[in-house]
Write a protein that holds these residues in place. Structure first.
Motif, mmCIF file in Angstrom:
data_model
loop_
_atom_site.group_PDB
_atom_site.id
_atom_site.type_symbol
_atom_site.label_atom_id
_atom_site.label_comp_id
_atom_site.label_asym_id
_atom_site.label_seq_id
_atom_site.Cartn_x
_atom_site.Cartn_y
_atom_site.Cartn_z
ATOM 1 N N SER A 25 2.985 7.664 6.959
ATOM 2 C CA SER A 25 3.252 7.208 5.847
ATOM 3 C C SER A 25 4.369 6.648 6.390
ATOM 4 C CB SER A 25 3.998 8.421 4.519
ATOM 5 O OG SER A 25 2.864 8.973 3.631
ATOM 6 N N VAL B 258 1.008 -1.321 0.184
ATOM 7 C CA VAL B 258 -0.219 0.381 -0.121
ATOM 8 C C VAL B 258 1.120 1.312 0.286
ATOM 9 C CG1 VAL B 258 -1.820 -0.818 1.223
ATOM 10 C CG2 VAL B 258 0.178 -0.032 2.880
ATOM 11 N N PRO B 259 0.847 2.585 -0.786
ATOM 12 C CA PRO B 259 -0.823 2.452 -1.225
ATOM 13 C C PRO B 259 -0.325 1.467 -2.386
ATOM 14 C CG PRO B 259 0.786 4.890 -1.683
ATOM 15 C CD PRO B 259 0.778 3.542 -0.707
ATOM 16 N N MET C 219 -3.841 4.551 5.064
ATOM 17 C CA MET C 219 -2.918 4.799 3.785
ATOM 18 C C MET C 219 -3.356 5.036 2.547
ATOM 19 S SD MET C 219 -0.226 5.362 1.850
ATOM 20 C CE MET C 219 1.419 5.917 3.313
ATOM 21 N N ARG C 220 -4.274 4.044 2.524
ATOM 22 C CA ARG C 220 -5.372 4.422 1.408
ATOM 23 C C ARG C 220 -6.473 4.757 1.221
ATOM 24 N NH1 ARG C 220 -6.570 -2.238 2.334
ATOM 25 N NH2 ARG C 220 -4.652 -3.433 0.940
ATOM 26 N N TYR D 226 3.911 7.326 0.462
ATOM 27 C CA TYR D 226 2.571 8.185 0.271
ATOM 28 C C TYR D 226 2.625 7.434 -1.424
ATOM 29 C CZ TYR D 226 4.562 12.614 -0.390
ATOM 30 O OH TYR D 226 5.487 13.344 -0.896
ATOM 31 N N LEU D 227 4.194 7.276 -1.715
ATOM 32 C CA LEU D 227 4.747 7.796 -3.180
ATOM 33 C C LEU D 227 4.838 6.424 -3.379
ATOM 34 C CD1 LEU D 227 6.630 10.859 -3.387
ATOM 35 C CD2 LEU D 227 4.182 11.135 -4.529
ATOM 36 N N SER E 165 -3.890 7.830 -0.370
ATOM 37 C CA SER E 165 -3.813 7.311 -1.258
ATOM 38 C C SER E 165 -4.420 8.008 -2.243
ATOM 39 C CB SER E 165 -3.515 6.137 -1.943
ATOM 40 O OG SER E 165 -4.797 5.845 -1.813
ATOM 41 N N THR E 166 -6.048 8.715 -2.639
ATOM 42 C CA THR E 166 -6.658 8.776 -2.949
ATOM 43 C C THR E 166 -6.865 10.634 -3.110
ATOM 44 O OG1 THR E 166 -8.354 9.562 -1.070
ATOM 45 C CG2 THR E 166 -8.363 7.558 -2.858
ATOM 46 N N TYR F 192 -1.372 2.140 -6.665
ATOM 47 C CA TYR F 192 -0.924 3.308 -7.804
ATOM 48 C C TYR F 192 -1.277 2.099 -8.516
ATOM 49 C CZ TYR F 192 -0.347 6.716 -4.522
ATOM 50 O OH TYR F 192 0.459 7.941 -3.161
ATOM 51 N N ILE G 25 3.921 4.906 -7.647
ATOM 52 C CA ILE G 25 3.013 6.011 -8.361
ATOM 53 C C ILE G 25 3.594 6.499 -9.945
ATOM 54 C CG2 ILE G 25 4.110 8.790 -7.446
ATOM 55 C CD1 ILE G 25 1.267 9.476 -7.093
ATOM 56 N N VAL H 182 -3.333 11.779 -2.881
ATOM 57 C CA VAL H 182 -2.382 12.076 -3.282
ATOM 58 C C VAL H 182 -2.592 12.448 -4.955
ATOM 59 C CG1 VAL H 182 -0.077 11.123 -4.323
ATOM 60 C CG2 VAL H 182 -1.444 11.082 -1.694
#
Lengths: 449, 449
Positions: free
Chosen positions: B113, A385-386, B431-432, B80-81, B435-436, A388, B84, B438
């Motif tokens: 994070s 997680v997360p 974190m889920r 958190y990235l 992520s939205t 993408y 991505i 982000v």
């Protein structure tokens, strides 16, 4: 909905279904319906549960359902040698540690070691493997008992084998195996001459003929090390790929493992003859064989699949770890972060693996009518997680240990990480016993020198 | 037995105790006695259970007890990235994906994070980490709450920061953090200028002075990419290591991350000044930064430790995966399978990690009097049998997921893979959600261009 498949044995579903290697193909809250050994349908969970109301449901709310990984080159029985000797020059490793023990190899050692590797493979997401080692009948026995899909070869070379003795016996053994497994739903016998430096041209030609007549996959180690190339040039005046080309052996049924040391011309030959390549990056790194020119091969249209090589030179048979290395190594070799992107790497480990084995119509993606070879990962992990992008996670972050269920040919072989077709504790315990025997053999071999 | 330590809180034991990186130091059926935050004794299980009869026993019959791994360079809040954006040229990745989101960073994002990365680190065997990112106070808060050992820095650079704004505020923030955590048993504040290409010489000098006055570890990215070297040469007429040398900043308190692009002279400078190096091989591969000359640095006597770099560029913070890559990459770069052997690699991830952080008297090995930072692996795994050599397995076959217990500073933080000091489900769920947000920030940034 055409109503054709109104019956299914299972519906396997999760937060995501990724039927291919492409992120764009994912289905949220997706499902696979399985009937017998095959996929009856794929779609949304809602749709499939309505269509197949009586199927047994295996739903993981945080799960990812995807095709099982395909390990196109390994020596599964070599697990008995895992970690016995590392960080050594290749010839020291082979001559002082591997060969002396292999000389004393017996059928039981191969059987037990294969069981252990199959346990490791299933627990790390592999549902098909292509093997080349000694006592192939024992490898096939272990594969048959555990229900994994396998392409299995008895290695052939110029010298006497601890398994079959004289070469003629080797060919006879392969013919018998081909005949014994011809109707087997999961096991295919391959013809597996070891390499150009251990097999005379006559052996290679005879093997190719047997492969062609038997409709078998033809497997060989090719251009693995600089010393192999030098030996080949010295003996035959040409490099390994050119040597096989002169013998007329480059063709679409040939699966060549390693292919590290290639000239531009040799790469073009592999492409034009449609030879398949099994890329074993971790073994090539650990044994310092070199970095195979994989991006260039792919660019030229060669089908590149992935293999772990044997657990004695890796030291595991974990395709998730292998994918991670494949995607990263070629970036730094090329000094270009765009090569071997996640989707390309995942394709090599799934669809290209199927194609390398001549089985792309049966496995490698999840599609209606294909065999039900699939795995489910638990995405409820801090490192996943997360989320993408699914292929990114599968290649760069996921681990073999994230796989919780595995189904091969419609049969559930692992549920919640518990193996259903194999006694894991027994396999571990018997390997522990065997390892003391292995150490004794190595000691005696050392003392005898 | 001197009877001095007749009290212990825990006895942690297993089939093997490996107190160092050396296979020869293993103790079969070995144990560690823990009193308070420290190791009271190590020895055989029989001996220690007799000596400390009242201690709580944590015995794993198939367990390996060993020092926790030390991650000497990461950006824990960057989880958190994770994933991505991958497989992109460095500047595209930074400018289109990372920077736009970082501009909108807030304290809560950093806190959540970091929690997630700490969960991942503990679950993959790390007990200490050295971090450099924004909102360092939030990183420290997460570390404090979860009981992990950490060296934490607020990144300083010439431009305004989303965290502290103007540089003077940054220095003030670091001074406050140093003062706030001076007495903390587990958390040390570092001084962390970003790099020679983002920090003017005056900033670098001021940071070094603060590190010296505060008795802090001094951390910097150094010689990571070819473009960094080119920029430095263009601006200052010398390469990055030489640049720091001219400024008088190379010294034993300095921990330099990456060190990929070094001349022979620069390697000698690092050795003679006792600068410590944090090697981040997977990030260097994935971002195509290059292959650091690690065997040469070790040969010259430089203390090389290992770091995962941040989860946005790796994409994990798993030190077992990192060890596996470190041991393999340098073999193929050198075309020599004997470089970076398993024991050397394990030393880099444990003892050298401690030394790089100036903490070798406290952590990095299991010895009486040192802090009780230890992990227990479950050896009852198909990929960990047979077992001929422990460092080989730890480097080439073990996975973060094999770690079942973790103790930091005498406190059990994970038992049977269940985190005791952190709500893992909450960290994953939050974190889920994050992520939205982000993705929304990135979209808005894209639209604003």
């Amino acid at each position: 909905m055409d109503g054709k498949h109104d019956q299914a044995d299972y519906i396997v579903s999760g937060r995501y279904l990724l039927p291919t290697w492409r992120h764009a193909d994912r289905i949220e809250d997706g499902a696979v319906a399985v009937l017998g050994d095959a996929i009856a349908a794929i779609g949304s969970r809602a749709e499939l549960t309505a269509r197949f109301p009586e199927a047994e449901r295996l739903h993981e709310p945080a799960g990812l359902v995807m095709p099982g990984l395909i390990n196109t080159h390994t020596h599964a029985p070599m697990s008995y040698l895992r970690g016995i000797a590392d960080d050594l020059p290749l010839m020291t490793w082979l001559q002082e540690h591997i060969f002396p023990v292999e000389q004393q190899l017996d059928a039981e050692m191969v059987y037990l070691s294969t069981l252990l590797s199959i346990a490791e493979m299933i627990k790390s997401g592999t549902t098909s493997f292509c093997d080349m080692y000694l006592f192939a009948g024992e490898v096939a026995r272990a594969a048959d008992e555990t229900g994994i899909r396998a392409w299995i070869g008895e290695v052939l070379y110029d010298f006497d084998s601890p398994s079959y003795g004289k070469l003629d016996n080797g060919f006879a053994m392969v013919r018998e195996l081909v005949s014994a497994y011809r109707q087997h739903p999961l096991i295919s016998i391959t013809v597996a001459p070891h390499s150009v430096y251990t097999c005379a041209p006559t052996l290679l030609e005879r093997a190719a003929e047997l492969a062609a007549n038997g409709g078998c996959l033809h497997v060989v180690h090719l251009a693995e090390t600089e010393s192999e190339v030098a030996t080949c040039v010295e003996r035959y005046g040409v490099r390994p790929v050119q040597h096989l080309h002169r013998l007329g052996l480059l063709e679409s049924r040939l699966l060549a493992a390693h292919c590290v040391h290639l000239t531009e011309e040799e790469m073009d030959l592999l492409a034009s003859t449609q030879v398949k390549v099994s890329h074993c990056v971790e073994s090539n790194m650990k044994l310092a064989s070199g970095a195979a020119p994989i991006p260039a091969l792919i660019q030229k249209g060669v089908c590149v699949a992935i293999g772990t090589d044997g657990p004695a030179s890796n030291n595991d048979v974990d395709m998730f770890a292998e994918m991670s290395s494949v995607a990263k190594v070629h970036k730094v070799v090329a000094m270009d972060p765009t090569v071997m992107d996640a989707e390309t790497t995942l394709k090599c480990a799934t669809f290209n693996g199927a194609m390398a084995l001549g089985a792309e119509s049966e496995i490698g993606t999840l599609e209606t009518g294909k065999k039900a070879d699939l795995i489910v990962l638990d995405l409820d992990q801090p490192h996943l997680v997360p989320l993408y992008n699914l292929p990114s996670h599968l290649v760069y972050a996921a681990r073999g240990g994230d796989v919780i269920h595995s189904m091969i040919n419609g049969r559930l072989v692992m549920k919640q990480r518990h193996l259903l077709s194999l006694d894991e504790d027994m396999a571990i315990a018997r390997m522990r016993e065997l390892s003391t025997k292995v150490l004794r053999i190595r000691e005696q071999a050392g003392a005898a020198k």
